[in-house]
Design a protein around this motif. Structure first.
Motif, PDB file in Angstrom:
ATOM      1  N   THR A  69       0.908  -1.172   0.029  1.00  0.00           N
ATOM      2  CA  THR A  69      -0.061   0.019   0.025  1.00  0.00           C
ATOM      3  C   THR A  69       0.921   1.102  -0.014  1.00  0.00           C
ATOM      4  N   PHE A  70       1.846   1.253   0.901  1.00  0.00           N
ATOM      5  CA  PHE A  70       2.799   2.422   1.162  1.00  0.00           C
ATOM      6  C   PHE A  70       3.722   2.526  -0.529  1.00  0.00           C
ATOM      7  N   GLY A  71       4.113   1.405  -0.808  1.00  0.00           N
ATOM      8  CA  GLY A  71       4.845   1.528  -2.008  1.00  0.00           C
ATOM      9  C   GLY A  71       4.052   2.009  -3.239  1.00  0.00           C
ATOM     10  N   SER A  72       2.738   1.477  -3.394  1.00  0.00           N
ATOM     11  CA  SER A  72       1.862   2.028  -4.193  1.00  0.00           C
ATOM     12  C   SER A  72       1.700   3.398  -4.346  1.00  0.00           C
ATOM     13  N   LYS A  73       1.476   4.364  -3.099  1.00  0.00           N
ATOM     14  CA  LYS A  73       1.583   5.591  -3.025  1.00  0.00           C
ATOM     15  C   LYS A  73       2.636   6.290  -3.609  1.00  0.00           C
ATOM     16  N   VAL A  74       3.753   5.614  -3.366  1.00  0.00           N
ATOM     17  CA  VAL A  74       5.179   6.230  -3.734  1.00  0.00           C
ATOM     18  C   VAL A  74       5.607   6.342  -5.111  1.00  0.00           C
ATOM     19  N   ALA A  81       4.954  12.744 -10.878  1.00  0.00           N
ATOM     20  CA  ALA A  81       4.876  13.841 -11.491  1.00  0.00           C
ATOM     21  C   ALA A  81       5.560  15.050 -10.614  1.00  0.00           C
ATOM     22  N   ILE A  82       5.340  14.804  -9.313  1.00  0.00           N
ATOM     23  CA  ILE A  82       5.948  15.668  -8.404  1.00  0.00           C
ATOM     24  C   ILE A  82       7.600  15.691  -8.684  1.00  0.00           C
ATOM     25  N   ALA A  83       8.018  14.434  -8.578  1.00  0.00           N
ATOM     26  CA  ALA A  83       9.631  14.109  -8.499  1.00  0.00           C
ATOM     27  C   ALA A  83      10.049  14.839  -9.909  1.00  0.00           C
ATOM     28  N   TYR A  84       9.258  14.380 -10.921  1.00  0.00           N
ATOM     29  CA  TYR A  84       9.881  14.733 -12.461  1.00  0.00           C
ATOM     30  C   TYR A  84      10.134  16.288 -12.663  1.00  0.00           C
ATOM     31  N   LYS A  85       9.007  17.089 -11.949  1.00  0.00           N
ATOM     32  CA  LYS A  85       8.850  18.473 -12.068  1.00  0.00           C
ATOM     33  C   LYS A  85      10.227  18.994 -11.222  1.00  0.00           C
ATOM     34  N   SER A  86      10.408  18.590 -10.276  1.00  0.00           N
ATOM     35  CA  SER A  86      11.498  19.113  -9.310  1.00  0.00           C
ATOM     36  C   SER A  86      12.815  18.464  -9.881  1.00  0.00           C
ATOM     37  N   LEU A  87      13.073  17.469 -10.704  1.00  0.00           N
ATOM     38  CA  LEU A  87      14.322  16.986 -11.319  1.00  0.00           C
ATOM     39  C   LEU A  87      14.500  17.719 -12.771  1.00  0.00           C
ATOM     40  N   LYS A 146      17.335  10.407  -5.960  1.00  0.00           N
ATOM     41  CA  LYS A 146      16.702  11.992  -5.666  1.00  0.00           C
ATOM     42  C   LYS A 146      15.114  11.818  -5.993  1.00  0.00           C
ATOM     43  N   ALA A 147      14.419  11.153  -6.896  1.00  0.00           N
ATOM     44  CA  ALA A 147      13.023  11.091  -7.199  1.00  0.00           C
ATOM     45  C   ALA A 147      12.680  10.515  -5.743  1.00  0.00           C
ATOM     46  N   PHE A 148      13.237   9.377  -5.219  1.00  0.00           N
ATOM     47  CA  PHE A 148      12.674   8.725  -3.876  1.00  0.00           C
ATOM     48  C   PHE A 148      12.704   9.970  -2.849  1.00  0.00           C
ATOM     49  N   THR A 149      13.980  10.666  -2.620  1.00  0.00           N
ATOM     50  CA  THR A 149      14.052  11.578  -1.542  1.00  0.00           C
ATOM     51  C   THR A 149      12.986  12.845  -1.739  1.00  0.00           C
ATOM     52  N   ILE A 150      12.625  13.290  -2.851  1.00  0.00           N
ATOM     53  CA  ILE A 150      11.802  14.142  -3.473  1.00  0.00           C
ATOM     54  C   ILE A 150      10.330  13.712  -2.785  1.00  0.00           C
ATOM     55  N   ILE A 151       9.902  12.496  -3.300  1.00  0.00           N
ATOM     56  CA  ILE A 151       8.547  12.146  -2.970  1.00  0.00           C
ATOM     57  C   ILE A 151       8.437  11.846  -1.318  1.00  0.00           C
ATOM     58  N   ALA A 152       9.783  11.284  -0.702  1.00  0.00           N
ATOM     59  CA  ALA A 152       9.831  11.041   0.672  1.00  0.00           C
ATOM     60  C   ALA A 152       9.235  12.337   1.490  1.00  0.00           C
ATOM     61  N   ARG A 153       9.842  13.453   0.951  1.00  0.00           N
ATOM     62  CA  ARG A 153       9.650  14.709   1.630  1.00  0.00           C
ATOM     63  C   ARG A 153       8.329  15.188   1.271  1.00  0.00           C
TER      64      ARG A 153
END
Length: 166
Positions: A69-74, A81-87, A146-153
């Motif tokens: 469930t958590f992984g699906s949200k990540v 999309a949030i990660a991509y826009k940040s990167l 980097k994407a994982f860190t952005i998503i975690a934040r």
């Protein structure tokens, strides 16, 4: 999936394994730059999903349902999309071009994301697929970390603002 498509995959993908060893597939001789962006996104999605699942194992090893469930949200289109826009500003021109091709590909948008989020996440996945199939593993690792860190934040900030983290 239609029966004839399913049967085709059984005959071709499994047939090669049974008859001649590992499958080679129709894409083996095509340069990665020329692959359809949705093929790249398919591989990129699988890679990012595996990356996230492996990363989450170090935090919660026993509860598979919670991990799923958590992984699906990540790995959701919204978070990608949030990660991509940040990167996006850190990408090379070639990487931006691959992501743009993925973003502009025609595909069905699920109800769980907006059209813009889904298109951006498809571009992100196409980029990951491009890097993976192009064997640019160092750059791939850099981007997914980097994407994982952005998503975690983002998920942490959202949880705090919703009062879920009390």
């Amino acid at each position: 999936m239609k029966f004839d498509q399913f049967q085709f995959l059984i005959d071709t993908a499994f047939g090669e394994c049974i008859d001649d060893g590992p499958p080679q597939g129709k894409y083996k001789d095509i340069p990665v730059e020329q692959l359809h962006p949705l093929v790249l996104a398919y591989i990129g999605d699988a890679y990012f999903n595996l990356y996230v699942r492996t990363k989450l194992l170090s935090y919660e090893q026993n509860k598979v349902r919670v991990l799923h469930t958590f992984g699906s949200k990540v790995v959701s289109a919204t978070m990608q999309a949030i990660a991509y826009k940040s990167l996006e500003n850190e990408l090379t021109d070639q990487e931006k071009s691959v992501a743009r091709r993925g973003r502009n590909s025609k595909s069905t948008v699920p109800k769980s994301a907006t059209v813009g989020e889904y298109r951006s996440s498809t571009g992100f996945e196409a980029l990951l697929g491009y890097l993976y199939l192009g064997k640019n593993h160092e750059r791939l690792s850099e981007i997914v970390e980097k994407a994982f860190t952005i998503i975690a934040r983002e998920m942490t900030n959202t949880a705090k603002s919703n009062g879920e983290n009390k």
